[in-house]
Design a protein around this motif. Structure first.
Motif, short mmCIF file in Angstrom:
data_model
loop_
_atom_site.label_atom_id
_atom_site.label_comp_id
_atom_site.label_asym_id
_atom_site.label_seq_id
_atom_site.Cartn_x
_atom_site.Cartn_y
_atom_site.Cartn_z
N LYS A 40 0.82 -1.22 0.00
CA LYS A 40 0.00 0.00 0.00
C LYS A 40 0.85 1.27 0.00
O LYS A 40 0.34 2.36 0.26
N VAL A 67 -1.05 4.80 -0.54
CA VAL A 67 -1.78 4.86 -1.81
C VAL A 67 -2.97 5.81 -1.71
O VAL A 67 -3.24 6.58 -2.63
N ARG A 68 -3.66 5.80 -0.59
CA ARG A 68 -4.85 6.64 -0.44
C ARG A 68 -4.51 8.13 -0.31
O ARG A 68 -5.36 8.97 -0.51
N SER A 69 -3.27 8.46 0.02
CA SER A 69 -2.89 9.87 0.19
C SER A 69 -2.50 10.52 -1.14
O SER A 69 -2.35 11.73 -1.21
N VAL A 70 -2.35 9.73 -2.19
CA VAL A 70 -1.98 10.26 -3.51
C VAL A 70 -3.24 10.44 -4.34
O VAL A 70 -4.03 9.51 -4.51
N ARG A 71 -3.43 11.66 -4.84
CA ARG A 71 -4.60 11.94 -5.67
C ARG A 71 -4.56 11.08 -6.94
O ARG A 71 -3.52 10.99 -7.60
N PRO A 72 -5.69 10.46 -7.31
CA PRO A 72 -5.71 9.60 -8.50
C PRO A 72 -5.32 10.34 -9.78
O PRO A 72 -4.64 9.78 -10.64
N GLU A 73 -5.72 11.63 -9.91
CA GLU A 73 -5.37 12.36 -11.14
C GLU A 73 -3.86 12.63 -11.22
O GLU A 73 -3.29 12.64 -12.31
N LEU A 75 -1.56 10.57 -10.01
CA LEU A 75 -1.01 9.27 -10.39
C LEU A 75 -1.23 9.00 -11.88
O LEU A 75 -0.33 8.50 -12.56
N ASP A 76 -2.40 9.36 -12.40
CA ASP A 76 -2.68 9.19 -13.83
C ASP A 76 -1.72 10.03 -14.67
O ASP A 76 -1.22 9.56 -15.70
N ARG A 77 -1.47 11.28 -14.23
CA ARG A 77 -0.54 12.14 -14.97
C ARG A 77 0.87 11.57 -14.96
O ARG A 77 1.60 11.67 -15.95
N HIS A 79 1.61 8.30 -14.73
CA HIS A 79 1.58 7.13 -15.61
C HIS A 79 1.57 7.55 -17.08
O HIS A 79 2.09 6.82 -17.93
#
Length: 182
Positions: A40, A67-73, A75-77, A79
Motif C-alpha cells: 500500500k 496509496v490513499r494519500s496520492v490523488r488519482p489524477e 497518479l494518472d498524470r 503514468h
C-alpha cells in the motif's frame, strides 16, 4: 496604453546536479516518471538524463506514500508521463530542496511582446507577466523587448527615464511593471 509582455518557457530547464558516473553537473528532464508500488506504499521519481554520458538519475517526488494519500489524477498524470507535471514539479521548491537541485533556464524561455508597435513611441508603459517562475534580469528583458542594448537600458535607468516599482537590478521571477521615456 499599457503593453503586456509575457515570459514563457519553451522547454524544460536544465537540472543542475552532479552525475555519479561522469562528474558532469547538467541533466535534462524529458518528462518521464517512474512509479513503484510496494503493497500500500508508493514511490515516485522524475527521471533525468545526464547531458554528458546519458546516465539516468531519479528525482524523488514522493517516497513511501500511502496509496490513499496520492490523488488519482496525479497518479494518472505520472503514468501518462505528462511533461506539464514535470515542469510543475521541477519548479516546486519542496522537490528541489529534497533532491538538492537547482535549475538553469538558459535558452529555455522566450519573451512575447505582442508585436513591435511599441518601439516607435516616446513613452512605453509595460506590464511583464511570468508564465512560470523563471529568474531573469529585468534589464535583459527590457533590452530585448525594446530593441536596446543593455548598456543603453542601464543609462536610461541612471537618467531616471526608466522607472519601476520593482528593483530592476538583479533577477526577478515575478510579475512587474515599468515605464520607459525616451
Amino acid at each position: 496604453m499599457l503593453n503586456s509582455w509575457v515570459v514563457m518557457p519553451t522547454c524544460l530547464p536544465t537540472v543542475l546536479r552532479r552525475c555519479h558516473a561522469c562528474a558532469s553537473d547538467r541533466f535534462r528532464a524529458n518528462g518521464k516518471f517512474r512509479v513503484n508500488a510496494n503493497h500500500k506504499l508508493l514511490d515516485a521519481w522524475l527521471l533525468v538524463l545526464c547531458s554528458a554520458c546519458g546516465d539516468t538519475a531519479k528525482l524523488t517526488v514522493f517516497e513511501r506514500a500511502n496509496v490513499r494519500s496520492v490523488r488519482p489524477e496525479l497518479l494518472d498524470r505520472m503514468h501518462d508521463n505528462d511533461p506539464g507535471l514535470a515542469a510543475e514539479l521541477l519548479q516546486d521548491p519542496v522537490v528541489r530542496r529534497r533532491n538538492r537541485i537547482a535549475l538553469d533556464w538558459d535558452n529555455a524561455w522566450r519573451l512575447d511582446t505582442g508585436g513591435s508597435d511599441h518601439l516607435g513611441r516616446e513613452v512605453i508603459d509595460v506590464s511583464v507577466r511570468f508564465a512560470a517562475r523563471i529568474p531573469v534580469r529585468p534589464v535583459r528583458l527590457i533590452a530585448d523587448g525594446c530593441g536596446l542594448s543593455r548598456a543603453e537600458v542601464e543609462r536610461l535607468m541612471a537618467e531616471g527615464k526608466l522607472v519601476s516599482a520593482a528593483r530592476l537590478s538583479g533577477k526577478l521571477s515575478g510579475d512587474f511593471t515599468f515605464m520607459l521615456k525616451r
